[in-house]
Design a protein around this motif. Structure first.
Motif, PDB file in Angstrom:
ATOM      1  N   ASN A  89       0.868  -1.179   0.000  1.00 19.62           N
ATOM      2  CA  ASN A  89       0.000   0.000   0.000  1.00 19.62           C
ATOM      3  C   ASN A  89       0.904   1.227   0.000  1.00 19.62           C
ATOM      4  O   ASN A  89       2.108   1.104  -0.282  1.00 19.62           O
ATOM      5  CB  ASN A  89      -0.977  -0.013   1.188  1.00 19.62           C
ATOM      6  CG  ASN A  89      -0.264  -0.197   2.522  1.00 19.62           C
ATOM      7  OD1 ASN A  89       0.793   0.403   2.765  1.00 19.62           O
ATOM      8  ND2 ASN A  89      -0.831  -1.022   3.401  1.00 19.62           N
ATOM      9  N   ASP A  90       0.373   2.398   0.339  1.00 24.01           N
ATOM     10  CA  ASP A  90       1.174   3.629   0.275  1.00 24.01           C
ATOM     11  C   ASP A  90       2.290   3.656   1.313  1.00 24.01           C
ATOM     12  O   ASP A  90       3.279   4.388   1.146  1.00 24.01           O
ATOM     13  CB  ASP A  90       0.281   4.852   0.471  1.00 24.01           C
ATOM     14  CG  ASP A  90      -0.639   5.093  -0.713  1.00 24.01           C
ATOM     15  OD1 ASP A  90      -0.347   4.530  -1.799  1.00 24.01           O
ATOM     16  OD2 ASP A  90      -1.640   5.829  -0.555  1.00 24.01           O
ATOM     17  N   GLN A  91       2.154   2.890   2.401  1.00 25.01           N
ATOM     18  CA  GLN A  91       3.165   2.903   3.457  1.00 25.01           C
ATOM     19  C   GLN A  91       4.066   1.666   3.449  1.00 25.01           C
ATOM     20  O   GLN A  91       5.234   1.742   3.832  1.00 25.01           O
ATOM     21  CB  GLN A  91       2.491   2.993   4.851  1.00 25.01           C
ATOM     22  CG  GLN A  91       1.960   4.356   5.212  1.00 25.01           C
ATOM     23  CD  GLN A  91       0.647   4.660   4.498  1.00 25.01           C
ATOM     24  OE1 GLN A  91      -0.231   3.794   4.403  1.00 25.01           O
ATOM     25  NE2 GLN A  91       0.516   5.874   3.979  1.00 25.01           N
ATOM     26  N   LEU A  92       3.537   0.545   3.028  1.00 21.27           N
ATOM     27  CA  LEU A  92       4.275  -0.710   3.121  1.00 21.27           C
ATOM     28  C   LEU A  92       4.736  -1.204   1.748  1.00 21.27           C
ATOM     29  O   LEU A  92       3.992  -1.140   0.770  1.00 21.27           O
ATOM     30  CB  LEU A  92       3.401  -1.788   3.759  1.00 21.27           C
ATOM     31  CG  LEU A  92       3.183  -1.708   5.270  1.00 21.27           C
ATOM     32  CD1 LEU A  92       2.148  -2.736   5.704  1.00 21.27           C
ATOM     33  CD2 LEU A  92       4.497  -1.929   6.016  1.00 21.27           C
ATOM     34  N   SER A  93       5.958  -1.699   1.704  1.00 20.02           N
ATOM     35  CA  SER A  93       6.486  -2.350   0.506  1.00 20.02           C
ATOM     36  C   SER A  93       7.395  -3.492   0.950  1.00 20.02           C
ATOM     37  O   SER A  93       7.791  -3.579   2.115  1.00 20.02           O
ATOM     38  CB  SER A  93       7.255  -1.360  -0.372  1.00 20.02           C
ATOM     39  OG  SER A  93       8.310  -0.758   0.355  1.00 20.02           O
ATOM     40  N   TYR A  94       7.721  -4.362   0.002  1.00 22.36           N
ATOM     41  CA  TYR A  94       8.581  -5.494   0.344  1.00 22.36           C
ATOM     42  C   TYR A  94       9.529  -5.785  -0.808  1.00 22.36           C
ATOM     43  O   TYR A  94       9.310  -5.370  -1.951  1.00 22.36           O
ATOM     44  CB  TYR A  94       7.756  -6.741   0.675  1.00 22.36           C
ATOM     45  CG  TYR A  94       7.026  -7.347  -0.497  1.00 22.36           C
ATOM     46  CD1 TYR A  94       7.605  -8.358  -1.265  1.00 22.36           C
ATOM     47  CD2 TYR A  94       5.740  -6.916  -0.846  1.00 22.36           C
ATOM     48  CE1 TYR A  94       6.935  -8.913  -2.340  1.00 22.36           C
ATOM     49  CE2 TYR A  94       5.060  -7.477  -1.921  1.00 22.36           C
ATOM     50  CZ  TYR A  94       5.669  -8.476  -2.663  1.00 22.36           C
ATOM     51  OH  TYR A  94       4.998  -9.032  -3.734  1.00 22.36           O
ATOM     52  N   ALA A  95      10.595  -6.508  -0.495  1.00 22.59           N
ATOM     53  CA  ALA A  95      11.565  -6.917  -1.510  1.00 22.59           C
ATOM     54  C   ALA A  95      12.105  -8.287  -1.163  1.00 22.59           C
ATOM     55  O   ALA A  95      12.248  -8.634   0.024  1.00 22.59           O
ATOM     56  CB  ALA A  95      12.703  -5.909  -1.624  1.00 22.59           C
ATOM     57  N   ILE A  96      12.407  -9.053  -2.187  1.00 17.98           N
ATOM     58  CA  ILE A  96      13.093 -10.332  -2.053  1.00 17.98           C
ATOM     59  C   ILE A  96      14.380 -10.231  -2.859  1.00 17.98           C
ATOM     60  O   ILE A  96      14.342  -9.930  -4.057  1.00 17.98           O
ATOM     61  CB  ILE A  96      12.219 -11.491  -2.552  1.00 17.98           C
ATOM     62  CG1 ILE A  96      10.916 -11.547  -1.755  1.00 17.98           C
ATOM     63  CG2 ILE A  96      12.970 -12.812  -2.445  1.00 17.98           C
ATOM     64  CD1 ILE A  96       9.915 -12.533  -2.311  1.00 17.98           C
ATOM     65  N   ILE A  97      15.518 -10.451  -2.206  1.00 19.02           N
ATOM     66  CA  ILE A  97      16.821 -10.220  -2.830  1.00 19.02           C
ATOM     67  C   ILE A  97      17.657 -11.501  -2.748  1.00 19.02           C
ATOM     68  O   ILE A  97      17.797 -12.096  -1.675  1.00 19.02           O
ATOM     69  CB  ILE A  97      17.570  -9.067  -2.135  1.00 19.02           C
ATOM     70  CG1 ILE A  97      16.748  -7.772  -2.228  1.00 19.02           C
ATOM     71  CG2 ILE A  97      18.956  -8.867  -2.751  1.00 19.02           C
ATOM     72  CD1 ILE A  97      17.316  -6.630  -1.413  1.00 19.02           C
ATOM     73  N   TYR A  98      18.217 -11.901  -3.882  1.00 21.79           N
ATOM     74  CA  TYR A  98      19.150 -13.029  -3.926  1.00 21.79           C
ATOM     75  C   TYR A  98      20.550 -12.501  -4.230  1.00 21.79           C
ATOM     76  O   TYR A  98      20.743 -11.695  -5.139  1.00 21.79           O
ATOM     77  CB  TYR A  98      18.752 -14.035  -5.009  1.00 21.79           C
ATOM     78  CG  TYR A  98      19.864 -15.027  -5.307  1.00 21.79           C
ATOM     79  CD1 TYR A  98      20.091 -16.106  -4.456  1.00 21.79           C
ATOM     80  CD2 TYR A  98      20.695 -14.862  -6.410  1.00 21.79           C
ATOM     81  CE1 TYR A  98      21.118 -16.997  -4.704  1.00 21.79           C
ATOM     82  CE2 TYR A  98      21.727 -15.747  -6.673  1.00 21.79           C
ATOM     83  CZ  TYR A  98      21.937 -16.819  -5.814  1.00 21.79           C
ATOM     84  OH  TYR A  98      22.968 -17.684  -6.063  1.00 21.79           O
ATOM     85  N   ASP A  99      21.540 -12.958  -3.469  1.00 25.19           N
ATOM     86  CA  ASP A  99      22.931 -12.615  -3.767  1.00 25.19           C
ATOM     87  C   ASP A  99      23.850 -13.731  -3.294  1.00 25.19           C
ATOM     88  O   ASP A  99      23.413 -14.724  -2.692  1.00 25.19           O
ATOM     89  CB  ASP A  99      23.327 -11.264  -3.169  1.00 25.19           C
ATOM     90  CG  ASP A  99      23.399 -11.289  -1.644  1.00 25.19           C
ATOM     91  OD1 ASP A  99      22.806 -12.199  -1.035  1.00 25.19           O
ATOM     92  OD2 ASP A  99      24.028 -10.386  -1.056  1.00 25.19           O
ATOM     93  N   GLN A 100      25.128 -13.568  -3.587  1.00 25.31           N
ATOM     94  CA  GLN A 100      26.175 -14.503  -3.172  1.00 25.31           C
ATOM     95  C   GLN A 100      27.177 -13.702  -2.344  1.00 25.31           C
ATOM     96  O   GLN A 100      28.192 -13.236  -2.850  1.00 25.31           O
ATOM     97  CB  GLN A 100      26.823 -15.137  -4.405  1.00 25.31           C
ATOM     98  CG  GLN A 100      25.842 -15.945  -5.236  1.00 25.31           C
ATOM     99  CD  GLN A 100      26.405 -16.375  -6.575  1.00 25.31           C
ATOM    100  OE1 GLN A 100      26.986 -15.569  -7.318  1.00 25.31           O
ATOM    101  NE2 GLN A 100      26.237 -17.649  -6.911  1.00 25.31           N
ATOM    102  N   PRO A 101      26.877 -13.519  -1.050  1.00 24.84           N
ATOM    103  CA  PRO A 101      27.599 -12.510  -0.265  1.00 24.84           C
ATOM    104  C   PRO A 101      29.068 -12.800   0.009  1.00 24.84           C
ATOM    105  O   PRO A 101      29.869 -11.873   0.094  1.00 24.84           O
ATOM    106  CB  PRO A 101      26.802 -12.464   1.042  1.00 24.84           C
ATOM    107  CG  PRO A 101      26.080 -13.762   1.116  1.00 24.84           C
ATOM    108  CD  PRO A 101      25.788 -14.147  -0.292  1.00 24.84           C
ATOM    109  N   PHE A 102      29.442 -14.082   0.145  1.00 26.71           N
ATOM    110  CA  PHE A 102      30.816 -14.420   0.502  1.00 26.71           C
ATOM    111  C   PHE A 102      31.324 -15.522  -0.418  1.00 26.71           C
ATOM    112  O   PHE A 102      30.574 -16.399  -0.849  1.00 26.71           O
ATOM    113  CB  PHE A 102      30.891 -14.892   1.960  1.00 26.71           C
ATOM    114  CG  PHE A 102      30.253 -13.944   2.939  1.00 26.71           C
ATOM    115  CD1 PHE A 102      30.839 -12.724   3.228  1.00 26.71           C
ATOM    116  CD2 PHE A 102      29.058 -14.266   3.557  1.00 26.71           C
ATOM    117  CE1 PHE A 102      30.245 -11.837   4.105  1.00 26.71           C
ATOM    118  CE2 PHE A 102      28.455 -13.392   4.445  1.00 26.71           C
ATOM    119  CZ  PHE A 102      29.048 -12.174   4.723  1.00 26.71           C
ATOM    120  N   GLY A 103      32.629 -15.468  -0.714  1.00 27.78           N
ATOM    121  CA  GLY A 103      33.179 -16.503  -1.580  1.00 27.78           C
ATOM    122  C   GLY A 103      34.688 -16.413  -1.689  1.00 27.78           C
ATOM    123  O   GLY A 103      35.296 -15.367  -1.440  1.00 27.78           O
ATOM    124  N   ALA A 104      35.301 -17.545  -2.056  1.00 30.90           N
ATOM    125  CA  ALA A 104      36.751 -17.588  -2.282  1.00 30.90           C
ATOM    126  C   ALA A 104      37.046 -18.702  -3.271  1.00 30.90           C
ATOM    127  O   ALA A 104      36.418 -19.768  -3.222  1.00 30.90           O
ATOM    128  CB  ALA A 104      37.500 -17.828  -0.977  1.00 30.90           C
TER     129      ALA A 104
END
Length: 376
Positions: A89-104
């Protein structure tokens, strides 16, 4: 004026293809949460490091191969990312995020005469973060959510725990859960936004098998905690069609270690991988909208050298970087491409006794990336 087009170029340059301290890779940015309307993005980055060192002398148990060159011990790697954001709505929003935060990805070439030749190590992670944002009437907003993250790791080290032996460790994939919390302030009329986001540490007990010369020596689990971090990100308009942006990221690397039981966790020996200091990464850039179709940006990055000894599995200490990016906009689609040059900080490694085993100097990396975003 579409400031967010310029901000997309900033994101590519400062986060998605960074070669940062510790085993940091993605930067854990949540910028997608602030996009307007319903939005989706996909990104791909390719990083090509060139990292080599030379054995120090005179010859001793702590410096066994003076003058020998390690060869490039860092493999090229790819990074992937994706995000989806929508309003409730005007106040609420959401997000879904995929990443690969750490690696070697470590692979010392064989046949060099260097003491760590044949050593290999790989650390992989995948994270899915669900965020909810609530806008308040005073331009402030709060955001938070849950991060589900998996890790897995393997390593092979010749001449450990004794000359002529080969140590191998395999850690199965394990899943952990952490949380994210933050606050932001926006002033849309000047494209200003400042956000502060905390990401908690995530704990694991990884099923582990350790072998020496192929014989199993331990099957005890390894406790690992990926580190907590804080991201401060900002942007603001300074003139017509011109934006300044940047950020500071702190990561609690001094509390991170990987210490399998037979290698270090149960023997009193040093961990397989650890860091003495926390890491602060800084970025500052400027973006410019050229017309309704094209925007460009440049960003500089800096990570302070902490001194002391580095691990053979991560012989770097700080960095400096410069990135360039361009965004092409057509209807509801934005395509951002960028390139970044990283000057990797010099480092020294040791095998004990406070003596330098090798010196790593004049190393660098080149990162390129592309990100495609859709508003619908």
């Amino acid at each position: 004026m579409t400031y967010r087009v310029i901000a997309m170029a900033a994101l590519l340059g400062s986060a998605s293809t960074v070669h940062a301290g510790g085993i940091d890779r993605s930067g854990q940015s949540i910028t997608a949460l602030f996009e307007s309307g319903r939005y989706a993005e996909f990104s791909l980055g390719s990083v090509s490091p060139d990292t080599s060192g030379v054995g120090a002398g005179p010859r001793s148990a702590a410096a066994p191969t003076p003058g020998a060159n390690s060869g490039n011990m860092t493999d090229n790697f790819l990074t992937f990312g994706a995000a989806y954001k929508a309003d409730i709505n005007d106040q609420l929003s959401y997000a879904i995020i995929y990443d690969q935060p750490f690696g070697a990805d470590v692979d010392y070439p064989a046949g060099t005469g260097y003491f760590a030749q044949g050593s290999k190590a790989e650390f992989n992670s995948n994270a899915l973060t669900g965020l909810l944002r609530y806008k308040m009437p005073n331009n402030f907003s709060v955001h938070g959510g849950i991060r589900v993250q998996t890790i897995e790791a393997t390593a092979t080290l010749p001449n450990r725990p004794a000359p002529g032996a080969t140590y191998n460790v395999e850690g199965d994939r394990d899943t952990g859960v952490g949380y994210v919390a933050g606050v932001a302030y926006e002033k849309p009329e000047i494209a200003m936004r400042v956000s502060l986001t905390y990401s908690s540490k995530i704990k694991y007990d990884v099923d582990t098998v350790e072998r020496v010369n192929g014989a199993t020596v331990s099957t005890r689990p390894t406790h690992i905690e990926t580190p907590q971090s804080v991201n401060l990100e900002f942007q603001t308009g300074i003139a017509a069609d011109t934006l300044v942006f940047g950020g500071v990221r702190w990561v609690d690397w001094s509390s991170f270690e990987i210490a399998p039981f037979a290698f270090g966790g149960g023997t009193g020996n040093p961990p397989l991988l650890s860091y003495e200091d926390d890491v602060y990464t800084y970025s500052l850039g400027v973006g410019r909208r050229l017309n309704d179709t094209w925007s460009v940006a440049a960003v500089a990055g800096y990570e302070k050298s902490n001194g002391g000894f580095s691990s053979d599995l991560g012989p770097t200490d700080g960095n400096k970087s410069l990135g360039l990016a361009a965004t092409y906009t057509r209807d509801s689609m934005k395509i951002t491409t960028g390139i970044r040059y990283i000057n990797i900080g010099d480092a020294e490694t040791t095998l004990g006794g406070g003596q330098t085993a090798a010196v790593f100097e004049d190393n660098d990396a080149v990162a390129i990336g592309v990100k495609v975003g859709f508003t619908f």
